[in-house]
Write a protein that holds these residues in place. Structure first.
Motif, mmCIF file in Angstrom:
data_model
loop_
_atom_site.group_PDB
_atom_site.id
_atom_site.type_symbol
_atom_site.label_atom_id
_atom_site.label_comp_id
_atom_site.label_asym_id
_atom_site.label_seq_id
_atom_site.Cartn_x
_atom_site.Cartn_y
_atom_site.Cartn_z
ATOM 1 N N GLU A 145 0.854 -1.184 0.000
ATOM 2 C CA GLU A 145 0.000 0.000 0.000
ATOM 3 C C GLU A 145 0.897 1.245 0.000
ATOM 4 O O GLU A 145 1.572 1.540 0.988
ATOM 5 N N TRP A 146 0.888 1.943 -1.120
ATOM 6 C CA TRP A 146 1.736 3.123 -1.308
ATOM 7 C C TRP A 146 1.512 4.140 -0.181
ATOM 8 O O TRP A 146 2.442 4.733 0.347
ATOM 9 N N SER A 147 0.252 4.316 0.229
ATOM 10 C CA SER A 147 -0.049 5.361 1.218
ATOM 11 C C SER A 147 0.513 5.028 2.601
ATOM 12 O O SER A 147 0.650 5.915 3.451
ATOM 13 N N ARG A 148 0.829 3.777 2.849
ATOM 14 C CA ARG A 148 1.478 3.437 4.129
ATOM 15 C C ARG A 148 2.974 3.685 4.036
ATOM 16 O O ARG A 148 3.596 4.125 5.004
ATOM 17 N N ILE A 149 3.532 3.358 2.879
ATOM 18 C CA ILE A 149 4.995 3.429 2.731
ATOM 19 C C ILE A 149 5.445 4.872 2.539
ATOM 20 O O ILE A 149 6.496 5.283 3.033
ATOM 21 N N GLU A 150 4.629 5.652 1.805
ATOM 22 C CA GLU A 150 4.976 7.065 1.569
ATOM 23 C C GLU A 150 3.770 7.928 1.951
ATOM 24 O O GLU A 150 3.069 8.454 1.084
#
Ligand code: FCB
Length: 438
Positions: free
Chosen positions: A77-82
């Motif tokens: 999940e992109w929104s967790r990583i960045e």
């Protein structure tokens, strides 16, 4: 003579999931925001805790290993990583490392998808995939993610279903951002493919032994009246726009209309493998009253899947694989499955599709693995919790799980690395007549 349908040694038997559909609590992406808007999701349902993977993926990994699967496709999940532009959250990457180690410990070979429909809110606010800057932002996110996860994964799927993403978000308007703007849809698909190409290079720079591909959704689109030239034209047109233009662009390095025209620097030769997500078929008729003069519907008398999801059409898997084989690449069935709450079709669906997959392999198709969609019922995007795709039934409130009968069947197939005639006779009598068994 043993008439069982044996699969090649080392064949990967897996299930596929996507981050937003299973993790729960993904508050910082465009889907979470979309779920808060009235009228967007079936009965106003929300992903909520989903399958609780962020807390407890390991419990489902145990279940997958308990079925003797040897692979699993999941997404990050992109929104967790960045969570903010340029700020990379080490704790999120550590959690993914832990999950991937969990796969390894259970003998599950990972396939990691880097973009499966959901995007960080900050990215969506800057125009998401309509904005050409997203291509480089995606490559930067991929760089950080692959650097952290490469000790645990070698098989990467850059983008899930560019055509579905473009179609649902920018034509049908049922996925965020809810637009009905064909030109924007084409732009989005172009940017996704350019994002794929940038990710391909980025991954190979960081991990030369990586195997990088993309998951392509294909539907069979057959003319409603095969002898009517206008129906044939309509079906060919739709098939080109939906199934073929993306493949042509990826293989030739030139945009295939209607995606655009002319060369696309860096796009060719960016596939080490191709993934097929196959579910169903439509019939297509010429109809001047419809957009593009094309109307889609289900064949009369066809067996239908639950919730209006489509036609039960296993031969389509064979047809798609033979067509994809022309690319000359290793292939995966990266998704295949059906919504079926009471499991009255799933055992037969699985067997019928695996028979077609087996036939394709006999014809020389280089298929390396099959990922059933999905392990446990999960949050099915705009359909919420209505469509139940799981081998395992899940009550999202209590988080209680109960394997459906098809879970055991799929587990036996994975254990045997074969579909047995006894399984066909028991769960899909009559199937042997429709296909050429040895
Ligand atoms: C595919 C999506 C997947 C899931 C299945 C049912 O198109 O990739 O996330 O929604 O359909």
């Amino acid at each position: 003579m043993n008439r069982d349908l044996a699969f090649p040694p080392g064949f990967q038997w897996g299930v596929a999931v996507a981050a937003h559909q299973v993790e729960g609590g993904n508050r910082n992406n465009d889907w979470w925001a979309w779920e808060q808007q009235p009228g967007r999701i079936h009965q106003g349902q929300r992903s909520g805790r989903a399958c609780n993977w962020w807390e407890e993926a390991e419990a489902d990994l145990d279940r997958a290993a308990g079925l003797h699967l040897n692979s699993l496709r999941l997404s990050v999940e992109w929104s967790r990583i960045e969570p903010q532009p340029g700020h990379f959250e080490q704790r999120a990457l550590q959690r993914y490392q832990q999950i991937l180690q969990g796969l390894q410990q259970r003998g599950l070979e990972p396939m990691v998808t880097l973009h499966h429909f959901s995007s960080p809110l900050w990215l969506a606010e800057q125009g998401g995939w309509e904005n050409p800057e997203t291509i480089d932002r995606f490559a930067r996110f991929v760089g950080h993610t692959v650097e952290a996860l490469k000790p645990h994964c070698r098989c990467w799927c850059t983008i899930n279903e560019p055509n579905v993403y473009g179609y649902m978000g920018y034509l049908e308007g049922v996925f965020p951002p809810g637009k009905s703007d064909p030109a924007a849809g084409m732009r989005v698909i172009r940017h996704l493919l350019q994002g794929h190409a940038a990710a391909y290079r980025q991954i190979h720079d960081l991990q030369p032994e990586a195997r990088v591909g993309l998951a392509h959704n294909m539907r069979i689109l057959d003319p409603a009246r095969p002898d009517a030239p206008l129906d044939r034209w309509a079906a060919r047109l739709l098939d080109h726009v939906y199934n073929q233009a993306i493949l042509n662009s990826l293989t030739s390095g030139r945009w295939s209309p209607p995606l655009g025209w002319g060369p696309v620097p860096g796009l060719a030769q960016t596939l080490d493998w191709i993934g097929l997500n196959y579910y169903t078929r439509d019939l297509v008729a010429f109809d001047p009253g419809q957009p593009l003069c094309v109307r889609r519907f289900h064949a009369e008398g066809a067996e239908l899947l639950d919730g209006g999801y489509g036609e039960f059409y296993p031969l389509g898997l064979y047809r798609c694989l033979l067509r994809l084989a022309e690319l000359g690449l290793p292939m995966y069935v990266s998704e295949n499955g059906l919504p079926d709450d009471n499991d009255d079709q799933r055992p037969r669906y699985i067997l019928a599709h695996l028979v077609q997959l087996w036939r394709a392999i006999q014809q020389g198709c280089a298929v390396r693995g099959y990922y059933h969609w999905t392990l446990a019922d999960n949050f099915e995007w705009a359909e919420g919790w209505k469509l139940r795709f799981g081998l395992i039934e899940l009550d999202p409130k209590s988080q209680e799980r109960r394997p459906r009968p098809s879970a055991a069947l799929y587990g036996q197939i994975a254990t045997q690395n074969a579909v047995s005639v006894a399984q066909i006779e028991r769960h899909a009598p009559g199937l042997s007549g429709e296909t050429t068994l040895p």
